[in-house]
Design an enzyme around this catalytic site. Sequence first.
Site, PDB file in Angstrom:
ATOM      1  N   ASP A  54       0.838  -1.192   0.000  1.00 16.76           N
ATOM      2  CA  ASP A  54       0.000   0.000   0.000  1.00 16.76           C
ATOM      3  C   ASP A  54       0.876   1.246   0.000  1.00 16.76           C
ATOM      4  OD1 ASP A  54      -1.929   1.915   0.248  1.00 16.76           O
ATOM      5  OD2 ASP A  54      -2.725   1.193   2.167  1.00 16.76           O
ATOM      6  N   TYR A 144      -0.866  18.768  -3.899  1.00 18.82           N
ATOM      7  CA  TYR A 144      -0.450  17.899  -5.006  1.00 18.82           C
ATOM      8  C   TYR A 144       0.836  18.421  -5.639  1.00 18.82           C
ATOM      9  CZ  TYR A 144      -0.711  15.300  -9.417  1.00 18.82           C
ATOM     10  OH  TYR A 144      -0.444  14.495 -10.491  1.00 18.82           O
ATOM     11  N   ALA A 146       3.084  20.330  -4.289  1.00 16.69           N
ATOM     12  CA  ALA A 146       4.197  20.166  -3.349  1.00 16.69           C
ATOM     13  C   ALA A 146       4.746  18.739  -3.424  1.00 16.69           C
ATOM     14  CB  ALA A 146       3.739  20.476  -1.930  1.00 16.69           C
ATOM     15  N   LYS A 148       4.639  16.772  -5.990  1.00 14.77           N
ATOM     16  CA  LYS A 148       5.287  16.579  -7.283  1.00 14.77           C
ATOM     17  C   LYS A 148       6.568  17.401  -7.416  1.00 14.77           C
ATOM     18  CE  LYS A 148       2.474  13.596  -9.184  1.00 14.77           C
ATOM     19  NZ  LYS A 148       2.918  12.253  -9.602  1.00 14.77           N
TER      20      LYS A 148
END
Length: 229
Positions: A54, A144, A146, A148
């Site tokens: 996971d 998101y 941050a 990436k």
Amino acid sequence: MTAHLITGAGSGIGAAVARRLDERGDELWLLARDAGRARELERAFPGARMLVGDLAAPEKLSWALSHQEVPERLDSLVHSAGVVELGTVGELTPKAWNRQLAVNLVAPAELTRLLLPQLRLSRGHVVFVNSGSGLRANPDWAAYAASKHGLKALADSLRAEEHGNGVRVTSVYPGRTATPMQAKVHQHEGKTYEEGRWIAAESVATTVVTALTLPRDAEITDLSVRPGH
């Protein structure tokens, strides 16, 4: 036989990359978040090997892989899984931040750490399917973007660290791509999702496969892909 481990192979870009490599007759190892997802992937890719872990719990990946058979050597590790939850900085909760950072950044770092011995052995290749948000941040995309931006930093550091071991590292920055994630983004934005307006996942897969098959005298380090219409 060339061996690849791919995350996010259940849909979108990851699935397109897996199909391309499967068509070549390469050996596929696919990471699934749970046993149910693994069975779905087995039906989609007969003959592929499954690993269960996971990405939302990167601290458990080491334990999970230690209880499963993993490839002895690995020619590529393709990080294609990702999650997005949009919202302003004033709205986003720590839960939203932590989930996106875990799946999009910390898990790729941990999975790479765990598989580096196999990648070094084959002088392999790590591909990070990043995002245009890894190069710039827009309103509502703080968490998101941050994650990436951090993924770009991870790739850049890894490339410098592993160059002497012959491990190549590529970051691909797709613009808006016709995937289930894009449909979710449009829903958040209150816009109608028109699949044909965006990059096909297969087109992004072509850039990934191109990077993987480049002769050893060259390395694609960073590649931006934008909608062509």
